[in-house]
Structure formats: structure tokens, C-alpha cells
Design an enzyme around this catalytic site. Structure first.
Site, PDB file in Angstrom:
ATOM      1  N   HIS A 141     -18.216 -26.847  22.089  1.00 17.05           N
ATOM      2  CA  HIS A 141     -19.086 -25.692  21.837  1.00 17.05           C
ATOM      3  C   HIS A 141     -19.556 -25.053  23.131  1.00 17.05           C
ATOM      4  O   HIS A 141     -19.617 -23.842  23.266  1.00 17.05           O
ATOM      5  CB  HIS A 141     -20.292 -26.107  20.995  1.00 17.05           C
ATOM      6  CG  HIS A 141     -20.058 -25.970  19.532  1.00 17.05           C
ATOM      7  ND1 HIS A 141     -19.294 -26.860  18.834  1.00 17.05           N
ATOM      8  CD2 HIS A 141     -20.458 -25.025  18.643  1.00 17.05           C
ATOM      9  CE1 HIS A 141     -19.239 -26.481  17.564  1.00 17.05           C
ATOM     10  NE2 HIS A 141     -19.942 -25.369  17.423  1.00 17.05           N
ATOM     11  N   LYS A 190     -23.424 -32.394   9.048  1.00 20.15           N
ATOM     12  CA  LYS A 190     -24.435 -33.087   8.254  1.00 20.15           C
ATOM     13  C   LYS A 190     -25.756 -32.966   8.987  1.00 20.15           C
ATOM     14  O   LYS A 190     -25.786 -32.894  10.215  1.00 20.15           O
ATOM     15  CB  LYS A 190     -24.053 -34.544   8.031  1.00 20.15           C
ATOM     16  CG  LYS A 190     -24.058 -35.361   9.324  1.00 20.15           C
ATOM     17  CD  LYS A 190     -24.084 -36.832   9.064  1.00 20.15           C
ATOM     18  CE  LYS A 190     -23.952 -37.651  10.331  1.00 20.15           C
ATOM     19  NZ  LYS A 190     -25.202 -38.227  10.817  1.00 20.15           N
TER      20      LYS A 190
HETATM   21  S1  SF4 Z   1     -22.477 -42.935   8.219  1.00 22.78           S
HETATM   22 FE1  SF4 Z   1     -23.629 -43.774   9.955  1.00 22.78          FE
HETATM   23  S2  SF4 Z   1     -22.186 -43.935  11.598  1.00 22.78           S
HETATM   24 FE2  SF4 Z   1     -21.288 -42.570  10.074  1.00 22.78          FE
HETATM   25  S3  SF4 Z   1     -21.897 -40.502  10.683  1.00 22.78           S
HETATM   26 FE3  SF4 Z   1     -23.456 -41.235   9.299  1.00 22.78          FE
HETATM   27  S4  SF4 Z   1     -25.036 -42.135  10.626  1.00 22.78           S
HETATM   28 FE4  SF4 Z   1     -23.167 -41.931  11.832  1.00 22.78          FE
END
Ligand code: SF4
Lengths: 287, 184
Positions: B38, B103
Site C-alpha cells: 500500500h 477483517k
Molecule cells: S484467525 Fe487468528 S491468526 Fe488468523 S487472522 Fe485471525 S487473529 Fe490472525
């Protein structure tokens, strides 16, 4: 004196790393299934279903559950009657980590904290690991391994409360940490809480608390009740799976204290919260 | 809560119908980029230089996959936490980016940019890297190979499952979902 060969330790660690990053641990699998049954939000249910399906695909294709295969964390108990031949235990853990991550096609996620350059070529593939050694009686080596992802580490915090703040202070701190972390730490989560010891050791205990199997009680009845109380409070936040809203945010709270005596200094109450995302990759081996 | 199947690149019309909480299955080309990439993309824009891919209608996926095994298209490939891209995203949105997949929460600047320039932020299920990789049919590095997992890849996806988190109307699924289920 029992002799253990360096090569055997390397192999055990390599195999454990590859297996645990591709196979969701049984306790977490069960906890996710129970969460799916209890969850009321349709969106959160869909997320939980994806997570269970992901675990199936990962196991059958031997593909990492999550692309963040973490920092390699080890808690090691070395029996005083064990002698290691062919190298040191520390070297064996380094080599086992390198081989596990490289041969398992896991991600090299270690970098220089200032330049951010990946350490793969300089220090080694996903090296160095983080290791806590402890000396115990006996002729065994006990190794606990975790692949700890960055997302849930980033949501973890430590503080030192005033003793007068007591349990209420601890509850409020944990609640604040989980609330702030929200969706970022990939809920549903397990919350490790280290209480007492020193500022730094509270954090170590909060991490070690995550090795306890989800669904097993705290051996200290008072703390067991406190864990359940905190869990109930946290689930009222409504964060839900992946933060999309729901009733099942926290699968368990695990508290660890400094033994013997749940010790801390008369002037302080250190508290640390280490968050474990649903992609819990923990293993326990005895050599 | 509606369900849509959309083809990339996305148009204004596509993103206008999406609301926070909608489930979308994306097909077509996505570009992968994390923090380091980025920074470089934004530097190119600020220097008036061309980007390694066309930003018009593009969707960027915040991911740093595991290395593929021999014969695999891509390794495990779930989303990474998005806030690390917050300082770069608005300028990309201003220059034509229509979708981001990651996320976790975005800051106000990103949400404002989504409203102003019609772009959406999608959430994929973090930690579902093996499942999401199955929806990726092709992948090739198109820029910054030296960044390893952080290189820019062009990936082709089929029915890639995401949920609308921030829409062009200022709605935020994380805030609304939580309010709906909180018991205080
Ligand atoms: S599941 Fe755990 S290790 Fe995988 S992206 Fe999410 S926080 Fe990170």
C-alpha cells in the site's frame, strides 16, 4: 540420566508444528460446535459454520487453518535427569521451528521491528522463536507449542492496577480490552488473563493460560467462578463471531496466577490479557 | 440482509445496491496488497506514476498467503486486519478503488471516503484461510515479489464469500450488529 538426541527433538518439534497448524485442536473444535448450537444471530452462525468447514478442508488438504501461522511460541519444562546429545535444546527448538515452517509451507512472519524487512534470509525461516524455559524434576522434556497470530496479539494488553481495585478492577480491565479489540481479533476468542507476579510475568501467564484446554475448569474454585462471571459479562457485549454481532464472543476465560500463593507485591496488582483467536493452534508434547 | 453475486471490476451501480450486512459472492479478478505494498502504491499515485494494475472499479484483498505447495494455486489465504491500511485506503478510493476485503474495523476517514466516492468495505471470515483459498482459481505475482507474502498478486476468484461491513450510506455492520445483540 536419560539421554535424548538433538535430532529426535528437532523432528518432534517439526512434526508438531506442521500438524497443529493444519488441524484444529479438539477442544476448540468442540467449543466452536457448541457455540454454533447456542448462537442466535444468523450472520454469526454462518461465520461459525465457515470456521468448522475451514477446519475440515485444512485437515483433509493439510493446508494451514489460517494464513497467519504466527510466531512460534514455546513453553519448555526440562527435567533435571535429561541429557541432550548432539546439540543444545535451544538449538534443537530453533532447527525444529525452521524445518516445521519451511517444510510445512507455513508463512515466514518474522521481521525486523524497525525496517520491517522479513528475517527469513538473515536469521532464518520464521526464526527466532520465543521460548520460556523452566527447570523441573524428572527425566522428561515437556514442550508446549503455540503458533500465535498477529491479529489477536495486537488486541492484547497489560496494566498494573491498584490493589484496592481488586476483582472489579480486573473485570473492568478485561472488559475494556475485549470491547476495544472487537472484530479485529477474530472472535470467538479465548481470553487468557494473568494476574499477579510482576508486570512482565503477568503477560507471560496470560499467554500460558491459553494452553489450558477449553472446557476444563480452573483448579482454583474461586477463580473458576470468577472466570465464568467474566465470560458472562463479556458475552453481553454482543460482539459475536468475526464481530458481526451475536451472543457467542468468548468461548472461555482462563486465569493464571503466580504460584505458590497467587503471589504479587503488596503494592501492586498486575493484570495482563492475552487474546486467542478461534484459530487456536496449540500442542503439548512430552519427549 | 440480501445476497448478491457480483463480477469485478465493480461499478457505481453495483456498490450502490449493497447495504451493510449483505452477503456477496465475488467472481473475477482481485488484487492482493498489505501495508508495505500500500505504501508503494500510494507513493506512485503521489508521484503521478502508473500503478501495476488498473484501479478503476478494482477490489483489493488484504491478504498475505502462506506459500503454495507444489501444484497448488495459492496457500492458505484469509483476510488480515484492515486498520493497518487505513492511512492509505482513502487516496486509493479517491482514485477509483471500489472495494476492499479484510477483517476488523476501519477508521472514520475510510468510511467517509467510501461514502464520498462510492466504495465498499467487505469483511471475509478471518482464520478461514483454507476455505477461502478454495475459491481462488488463479494467482500470479504482478508487483513487488521481494515483499514475499506481501507482494501484489492478481488473483482470480469464483464465488468468493464476503459480507458488506461499510456501505456507501455510512452504515457499519460491526457497530449495528453489536448494538443489536448487546445486553447491557
Ligand atoms: S484467525 Fe487468528 S491468526 Fe488468523 S487472522 Fe485471525 S487473529 Fe490472525
Amino acid at each position: 540420566m536419560r539421554r535424548v538426541h538433538y535430532k529426535d527433538i528437532v523432528k518432534a518439534i517439526r512434526d508438531t508444528i506442521i500438524y497443529s497448524t493444519t488441524h484444529l485442536s479438539e477442544d476448540m473444535h468442540k467449543a466452536l460446535q457448541e457455540a454454533l448450537e447456542k448462537e442466535e444471530s444468523i450472520v454469526a452462525k454462518a461465520v461459525l459454520e465457515q470456521l468448522l468447514e475451514n477446519a475440515e478442508i485444512a485437515a483433509s488438504e493439510e493446508k494451514p487453518l489460517c494464513q497467519d501461522t504466527g510466531l512460534a511460541i514455546f513453553f519448555v519444562k526440562v527435567g533435571s535427569d535429561v541429557q541432550i546429545e548432539g546439540g543444545t535444546l535451544k538449538e534443537a527448538i530453533y532447527e525444529g521451528t525452521r524445518r516445521g515452517y519451511e517444510e510445512g509451507y507455513l508463512r515466514a512472519s518474522t521481521c525486523d521491528c524497525f525496517t520491517r524487512a522479513n528475517l527469513k534470509d538473515e536469521v532464518g525461516y520464521n526464526l527466532p522463536p520465543i521460548i520460556y524455559f523452566d527447570l523441573v524434576e524428572g527425566d522428561k522434556i515437556e514442550i508446549e507449542f503455540a503458533a500465535k497470530g498477529g491479529g489477536s496479539e495486537n488486541g492484547s494488553r497489560a496494566t498494573v492496577l491498584a490493589p484496592a481495585q481488586g476483582k472489579e478492577g480486573i473485570l473492568n480491565f478485561v472488559k475494556q480490552v475485549v470491547s476495544d479489540a472487537g472484530p479485529n481479533v477474530c472472535p470467538p476468542i479465548v481470553v487468557g488473563v494473568g494476574v499477579g507476579g510482576s508486570f512482565d510475568y503477568a503477560a507471560v501467564m496470560s499467554k500460558h493460560a491459553l494452553f489450558r484446554d477449553v472446557g476444563t475448569p480452573n483448579p482454583d474454585p474461586e477463580l473458576d467462578a470468577f472466570e465464568k462471571e467474566i465470560q458472562e459479562e463479556l458475552n453481553k457485549l454482543g460482539i459475536g463471531a468475526m464481530g458481526m454481532g451475536g451472543t457467542q464472543t468468548v468461548l472461555a476465560v482462563h486465569i493464571e496466577t503466580y504460584q505458590p500463593g497467587r503471589m504479587c507485591h503488596i503494592a501492586s496488582l498486575p493484570v495482563a490479557v492475552n487474546i486467542q483467536c478461534h484459530s487456536s493452534r496449540h500442542a503439548h508434547i512430552t519427549i | 440482509m440480501a445476497e448478491y453475486k457480483l463480477q469485478t471490476p465493480l461499478s457505481d451501480e453495483d456498490v450502490s445496491k449493497l447495504k451493510a450486512g449483505d452477503i456477496v459472492y465475488l467472481s473475477g479478478t482481485l488484487y492482493t496488497a498489505r501495508d508495505a505494498a500500500h505504501k508503494r502504491l500510494v507513493d506512485l499515485i503521489l508521484n503521478g506514476e502508473p500503478l501495476p494494475f488498473d484501479l478503476q472499479g478494482a477490489v483489493i484483498y488484504y491478504v498475505g498467503p502462506t506459500p503454495p505447495k507444489p501444484g497448488e494455486v495459492i496457500g492458505s489465504a484469509g483476510p488480515t486486519t484492515s486498520y493497518r491500511m487505513d492511512s492509505y485506503a482513502p487516496i486509493l478510493i479517491e482514485h477509483g478503488l471500489k472495494g476492499m476485503i479484510g477483517k476488523g474495523k476501519r477508521n472514520q476517514d475510510v468510511k467517509e471516503a467510501c461514502k464520498k466516492h462510492k466504495a465498499v468495505y467487505f469483511g471475509a471470515v478471518g482464520g478461514a484461510g483454507a476455505l477461502l483459498a478454495k475459491r481462488i482459481k488463479d494467482a500470479k505475482v504482478i508487483a513487488y515479489p521481494e515483499l514475499g507474502p506481501e507482494a501484489v498478486r492478481e488473483i482470480v476468484v469464483e464465488d468468493f464469500p464476503v459480507v458488506v461491513v461499510n456501505d456507501i450510506y455510512g452504515n457499519d455492520l460491526y457497530e449495528e450488529g453489536r448494538k443489536l445483540w448487546a445486553k447491557q
